[in-house]
Every structure is written in structure tokens, then in C-alpha cells.
Motif scaffolding. Structure first.
Motif, mmCIF file in Angstrom:
data_model
loop_
_atom_site.group_PDB
_atom_site.id
_atom_site.type_symbol
_atom_site.label_atom_id
_atom_site.label_comp_id
_atom_site.label_asym_id
_atom_site.label_seq_id
_atom_site.Cartn_x
_atom_site.Cartn_y
_atom_site.Cartn_z
ATOM 1 N N SER A 257 -26.161 -9.993 22.476
ATOM 2 C CA SER A 257 -25.800 -9.082 21.392
ATOM 3 C C SER A 257 -24.289 -8.967 21.319
ATOM 4 C CB SER A 257 -26.419 -7.702 21.628
ATOM 5 O OG SER A 257 -25.990 -7.161 22.856
ATOM 6 N N PHE A 258 -23.771 -8.801 20.116
ATOM 7 C CA PHE A 258 -22.336 -8.602 19.976
ATOM 8 C C PHE A 258 -22.032 -7.553 18.916
ATOM 9 C CE2 PHE A 258 -23.693 -12.826 18.764
ATOM 10 C CZ PHE A 258 -23.429 -12.941 17.394
ATOM 11 N N ASN A 259 -20.930 -6.849 19.128
ATOM 12 C CA ASN A 259 -20.493 -5.722 18.321
ATOM 13 C C ASN A 259 -19.307 -6.125 17.466
ATOM 14 O OD1 ASN A 259 -21.577 -3.221 18.112
ATOM 15 N ND2 ASN A 259 -20.450 -2.336 19.813
ATOM 16 N N MET A 260 -19.190 -5.512 16.298
ATOM 17 C CA MET A 260 -18.033 -5.742 15.429
ATOM 18 C C MET A 260 -17.341 -4.409 15.178
ATOM 19 S SD MET A 260 -19.670 -8.476 12.740
ATOM 20 C CE MET A 260 -20.835 -7.318 12.030
ATOM 21 N N ILE A 261 -16.037 -4.413 15.143
ATOM 22 C CA ILE A 261 -15.250 -3.199 14.927
ATOM 23 C C ILE A 261 -14.545 -3.295 13.572
ATOM 24 C CG2 ILE A 261 -13.247 -1.865 15.703
ATOM 25 C CD1 ILE A 261 -14.043 -2.422 18.529
ATOM 26 N N ARG A 262 -14.660 -2.238 12.783
ATOM 27 C CA ARG A 262 -14.052 -2.209 11.455
ATOM 28 C C ARG A 262 -12.549 -1.975 11.570
ATOM 29 N NH1 ARG A 262 -12.761 1.522 7.409
ATOM 30 N NH2 ARG A 262 -13.307 0.845 5.277
ATOM 31 N N ILE A 263 -11.778 -2.842 10.922
ATOM 32 C CA ILE A 263 -10.318 -2.740 10.904
ATOM 33 C C ILE A 263 -9.914 -2.354 9.483
ATOM 34 C CG2 ILE A 263 -8.149 -3.878 11.446
ATOM 35 C CD1 ILE A 263 -10.119 -3.844 13.783
ATOM 36 N N GLY A 264 -9.526 -1.100 9.299
ATOM 37 C CA GLY A 264 -9.149 -0.647 7.961
ATOM 38 C C GLY A 264 -7.912 -1.358 7.454
ATOM 39 N N GLY A 265 -7.938 -1.782 6.188
ATOM 40 C CA GLY A 265 -6.821 -2.510 5.617
ATOM 41 C C GLY A 265 -5.582 -1.647 5.443
ATOM 42 N N GLY A 266 -4.449 -2.289 5.201
ATOM 43 C CA GLY A 266 -3.215 -1.542 5.027
ATOM 44 C C GLY A 266 -2.001 -2.444 4.993
ATOM 45 N N THR A 267 -0.842 -1.817 5.132
ATOM 46 C CA THR A 267 0.447 -2.510 5.093
ATOM 47 C C THR A 267 1.157 -2.318 6.424
ATOM 48 O OG1 THR A 267 0.637 -2.160 2.714
ATOM 49 C CG2 THR A 267 2.664 -2.623 3.914
ATOM 50 N N MET A 268 1.823 -3.362 6.896
ATOM 51 C CA MET A 268 2.475 -3.282 8.208
ATOM 52 C C MET A 268 3.630 -4.271 8.283
ATOM 53 S SD MET A 268 0.777 -4.036 11.948
ATOM 54 C CE MET A 268 -0.062 -2.459 12.015
ATOM 55 N N ASN A 269 4.668 -3.911 9.031
ATOM 56 C CA ASN A 269 5.723 -4.853 9.375
ATOM 57 C C ASN A 269 5.318 -5.606 10.633
ATOM 58 O OD1 ASN A 269 7.595 -4.407 7.294
ATOM 59 N ND2 ASN A 269 8.419 -2.600 8.336
ATOM 60 N N VAL A 270 5.400 -6.925 10.616
ATOM 61 C CA VAL A 270 5.023 -7.748 11.766
ATOM 62 C C VAL A 270 6.171 -8.698 12.092
ATOM 63 C CG1 VAL A 270 2.568 -7.598 11.207
ATOM 64 C CG2 VAL A 270 3.927 -9.508 10.321
ATOM 65 N N GLU A 284 9.493 -16.133 15.083
ATOM 66 C CA GLU A 284 8.940 -14.842 14.683
ATOM 67 C C GLU A 284 9.965 -13.970 13.956
ATOM 68 O OE1 GLU A 284 5.517 -14.018 17.974
ATOM 69 O OE2 GLU A 284 7.586 -13.870 18.686
ATOM 70 N N TYR A 285 11.117 -14.551 13.629
ATOM 71 C CA TYR A 285 12.128 -13.881 12.826
ATOM 72 C C TYR A 285 12.065 -14.439 11.405
ATOM 73 C CZ TYR A 285 14.321 -12.086 17.100
ATOM 74 O OH TYR A 285 14.579 -11.433 18.278
ATOM 75 N N PRO A 286 12.385 -13.659 10.392
ATOM 76 C CA PRO A 286 12.654 -12.215 10.462
ATOM 77 C C PRO A 286 11.351 -11.430 10.388
ATOM 78 C CG PRO A 286 12.921 -12.965 8.220
ATOM 79 C CD PRO A 286 12.574 -14.199 9.023
ATOM 80 N N PRO A 287 11.356 -10.148 10.781
ATOM 81 C CA PRO A 287 10.167 -9.323 10.568
ATOM 82 C C PRO A 287 9.914 -9.175 9.074
ATOM 83 C CG PRO A 287 12.036 -7.974 11.230
ATOM 84 C CD PRO A 287 12.468 -9.394 11.392
ATOM 85 N N HIS A 288 8.660 -9.022 8.709
ATOM 86 C CA HIS A 288 8.341 -8.940 7.282
ATOM 87 C C HIS A 288 7.081 -8.106 7.090
ATOM 88 C CE1 HIS A 288 6.016 -12.299 8.911
ATOM 89 N NE2 HIS A 288 5.117 -12.029 7.969
#
Length: 481
Positions: A257-270, A284-288
């Protein structure tokens, strides 16, 4: 019943403890050797009784064995430390065996009840000269107990298996056997005659019943063979469509059995953000800024038992050994060369889906403890999610690089940690300074803000989109919504 010698060990040192028990027993020493899995409700009382009545206590130590002793609540949570402290309190003759170059810690690194342990010593141990080591202990009188009968005649089963399995006798677990090991599991028995054993495959939960006859003065090899497995029929679609909903969602495939976790959408700097820039690589530059919609992702990296069930083979370098101290039934490994690892799942098309791969038999309550799969190609990872989609009626995929980083940073729950879930790497990750150069069972470290494990450390992970330089990111970032 009492024993002259008591062997204390952590589960990771099981093979050495078993070898030591075998060599002492065949020399006629009355020796107590216990498997963690064999303990009953009153095991604590029994073990303390055995220690109190023993003359000698072997303590097997390797990297990480004493970590639990340094925690504030070690007396309640780490029985290995409790055994050592009790043996010291009772003035027992303690013989340490230091594995793999382990060095006894300084007194100030141990709690008061264990400080005396650092003063104990014994001849240097070597796997290659195990028998010579035992003879040296005897000749130099490190062992104070006397053999009941030197070179005692004993019936010994020597178990081998081509896959990890557990062996039971009369309903009692007698050993956890590592597949394809050059070293057998030694099982001394008190009488000659016929014995019946039940063997349970650690991956498929398949059972075998075997009957073996043994004579006194005999060491009998028992080869347990498991047939080559083929994957579940990936061409059969079990469901037309499955609607995935809720904060978590459980799926069953075969006996896993395996579980799934809901990841709510959104905006983020990475990328090389403020808290990350000192650890970031040049690409990994520049952050965006990125924008992602809601999707589901695995709670744990894909484990080897799920991979074998779906694909029918396992070519991982670090094979399942059940060496976790948890009950038996991604994250870049910093400085590691492992690069072909399967990631957690992400969304596909208009329906966001993923899987948390617990790697457990669905009849058991444990949800972690298996090693992650590794040493696979990107093509194999894509084939895996294709087969899994057919088996479940759920359209799985690998996450994009942006989705993976968004989830690793904690999504809408992001607290700006340096690592996935903490500013302390040791809290959340296995990496070059604490991993001993190998992967570890999933879920042993703390999760991140979303409840995802091993998003820092342990293994590298494949994504749907291959790694690319952030210098190529268009102005305004990436929009995946």
C-alpha cells in the motif's frame, strides 16, 4: 535459565552477533543471543535477569550504535544503552567488539551511567580472523567464563538465501536472513533429528515450508531458493479512472500500500535564494519565481520492494538488509556518486496525482523502514511509472524539477529552512558525514513542512524534466499552472 555469556548488540550488528554466538556455542560456552524480533512483553525483565546472572557481556559497537545513548530520554527509548548501563552497574566483565574501525568514544561524550564503557578494551577485532580473535580472548582470559565442554558437539544449521527472508520455527522467529550473503546465519539446535521451518520472503511476503534433518556433530547448509519473479501484469488496467482527493490518499498494488500527500499549488522563489545561496551550484543562479498548481507527491522515495513488485527485478547497489531499528514489518546524498534514483511522484496532465510509497505489506501497520531503490536509469524510472499507472488506474508521472523543488521547500507551508524541513542537516538528511557511505531506510529522519521524508539527503532523484541551468530561465520565471 541462566547463561554465562550475554551478547548485546544493535540490529545493524546482527550478523556479527550471530557469528559470535555460533563460535562461542560451538566451543561449549553457555551464551545468550537474542533477536529484537523475538522479544515478548516481559523481555526487559528477562534480559536484565540474563545480564545479572552472566559473567561476561559482549558489547558490539559500530558507527551509530551509541547515538541513542546521547539523547536525554535514552533510558526509556534505547534498550541497547539500557543493557550496557545495567551491566556496568552490576560490575560485569564487559568485552567490547569494535567494528569497521570504530573508536570508543571519550567519557565526556557519554552519560554518567555509561562513562565507564570508554575504559573497556579488548584485542583488535577482525572479521577475517574471527576464530583467531575468539582464541585470543580465551587465551588472554578476557573471557572469564569457562566452557562447559571444549569443542562441544553441536548440530548447526547454516542458512543461505538468494533473497532477504525471515525464518520461523514453531511460530517463533529464529533469524532475519540477508539475501546473497557470503556469510550464513548460524542456528545451533539442541538435538539431532527433523526440523520444520517456515520462510517468508521480505519483498513479496511469499512463504515456503522446508523440512530438514540434521545429525549431531553436523553443520548442515540449507539453501533457500526463491523463484525468479516477474512483475505484476502491467497491461491490465484495474480501474478505468480513479479520482484522487483528500489531504492524503492511499493506493494498493499487490500486497503493498502507498500513500499520497496533497501539495497545494502556489508561487515560490527557488534556486539560489537567500537561505540557499551558500550551498547552491553555479547552475542554480539566479533565483527565480515559479508558479505551480496543486498536485500529489510521495511521502517517501520509492522503495526497493515496490520497485521489485512492479518491475520484477532489483539492481540496487545497497540491497535491502532490514537493518533499521524500527519494527520489521530525495533528495541528493551529499557527496555521493549515486545519481540514478527514482524520485517521488508528481502530477500528470489535468489530474494531479502521486504516490507515497510506504513499501510495506498492507496487513502490517509499519509505514517505513525499507531502503530506497537506486542505480536505475531515467528510462527505467519512466517505465516504472507507466506500469504503475496501468496497474492502478491512476496516471502517475515523475515531477518536474520545479515541482520537486517546490515540494522539497515546503510549498505553501515553507518556513525558509536551509534544508528540507530544518536548518540542521542531521535532523532531516543522510549525507556524507553521517551516512557511512550507504543509503538508509526511508523515513528515519524528520519530514519537511509537508510531511515528505528524505527530500534532503539519502538518494539523488530523477525528475520528469532533466536538470537545466537557471540562467536559461526567462524573465518572469516559470508558470506551471
Amino acid at each position: 535459565m541462566t547463561y554465562d555469556i550475554f551478547i548485546s548488540y544493535k540490529r545493524k550488528s546482527l550478523a556479527t552477533a550471530n557469528n559470535l554466538y555460533y563460535r562461542l556455542t560451538t566451543r561449549g560456552y553457555s551464551t545468550f543471543f537474542d533477536l529484537d524480533e523475538m522479544k515478548k512483553d516481559n523481555f526487559d525483565v528477562q534480559l536484565l535477569h540474563y545480564i545479572e546472572n552472566a559473567n561476561d557481556v559482549f558489547v558490539i559497537l559500530e558507527e551509530g550504535s551509541l547515538d541513542g545513548c546521547k539523547k536525554e530520554n535514552w533510558k526509556e527509548e534505547d534498550w541497547f544503552c539500557h543493557e550496557i548501563a545495567f551491566a556496568l552497574e552490576k560490575g560485569k566483565n564487559i568485552i567490547p567488539i569494535l567494528l569497521n574501525g570504530y573508536v570508543m568514544p571519550e567519557q565526556q561524550q557519554l552519560p554518567d551511567e555509561l562513562k565507564e564503557l570508554s575504559l573497556k578494551n579488548a584485542p583488535e577485532f577482525s572479521f577475517s580472523f574471527f576464530d583467531e580473535y575468539i582464541e585470543k580472548l580465551i587465551s588472554k582470559e578476557y573471557i572469564t567464563s569457562k566452557a562447559v565442554l571444549q569443542n562441544a558437539a553441536t548440530s548447526i544449521f547454516k542458512f543461505y538465501s538468494n533473497e532477504n527472508c525471515q525464518i520461523f520455527k514453531e511460530g517463533k522467529l529464529v533469524c532475519s536472513l540477508e539475501g546473497n550473503s557470503d556469510e550464513p546465519f548460524y542456528l545451533p539446535v539442541v538435538r539431532k533429528g527433523s526440523y520444520r521451518f517456515k520462510c517468508i520472503n521480505a519483498i513479496t511476503i511469499e512463504e515456503q515450508l522446508i523440512k530438514e534433518t540434521i545429525d549431531a556433530d553436523e553443520e548442515k547448509e540449507v539453501e533457500i531458493e526463491w523463484k525468479d519473479r516477474t512483475p505484476l501484469n502491467q497491461d491490465i488496467i484495474l480501474h478505468d479512472k480513479v479520482e484522487v482527493n483528500g489531504d492524503t490518499y492511499m493506493v494498493e498494488v499487490g500486497n503493498i500500500s502507498f500513500n499520497m500527500i496533497r501539495i497545494g499549488g502556489g508561487t515560490m522563489n527557488v534556486g539560489a535564494t537567500t537561505e540557499q545561496f551558500q550551498f547552491a551550484d553555479s547552475n542554480e543562479y539566479p533565483p527565480h519565481e515559479i508558479h505551480v498548481k496543486t498536485f500529489y507527491m510521495a511521502e517517501f522515495p520509492v522503495t526497493q520492494n515496490l520497485w521489485e513488485l512492479v518491475m520484477g527485478y532489483n539492481k540496487s547497489h545497497f540491497r535491502e538488509k532490514h537493518n533499521s531499528d524500527m519494527p520489521l514489518w530525495s533528495s541528493a546524498l551529499v557527496g555521493s556518486s549515486l545519481v540514478s534514483l527514482l524520485p517521488a511522484f508528481g502530477p500528470v496532465g489535468a489530474i494531479a496525482r502521486g504516490a507515497a510509497l510506504l513499501g510495506m505489506n498492507k496487513d502490517l501497520a509499519v509505514v517505513r523502514g525499507h531502503l530506497p531503490v537506486e542505480n536505475i536509469t531515467h528510462s527505467e524510472a519512466l517505465e516504472f511509472v507507466k506500469r504503475l499507472s496501468n496497474m492502478t488506474g491512476i496516471k502517475f508521472s515523475l515531477p518536474t524539477e520545479e515541482e520537486w523543488e517546490y515540494a522539497a521547500r515546503g510549498g505553501n507551508n515553507c518556513q525558509g529552512f536551509v534544508f528540507a524541513g530544518s536548518n540542521s542537516v542531521d535532523d532531516v538528511a543522510w549525507y556524507k558525514d553521517n551516512s557511512d557511505g550507504k543509503t538508509h531506510p526511508v523515513g528515519e529522519k524528520a519530514p519537511n513542512e509537508l510531511g515528505l521524508y528524505d527530500m534532503s539527503g539519502n538518494v539523488w532523484e530523477w525528475t520528469e524534466t532533466l536538470a537545466h541551468s537557471y540562467s536559461d530561465i526567462p524573465v518572469g520565471g516559470i508558470n506551471l499552472s
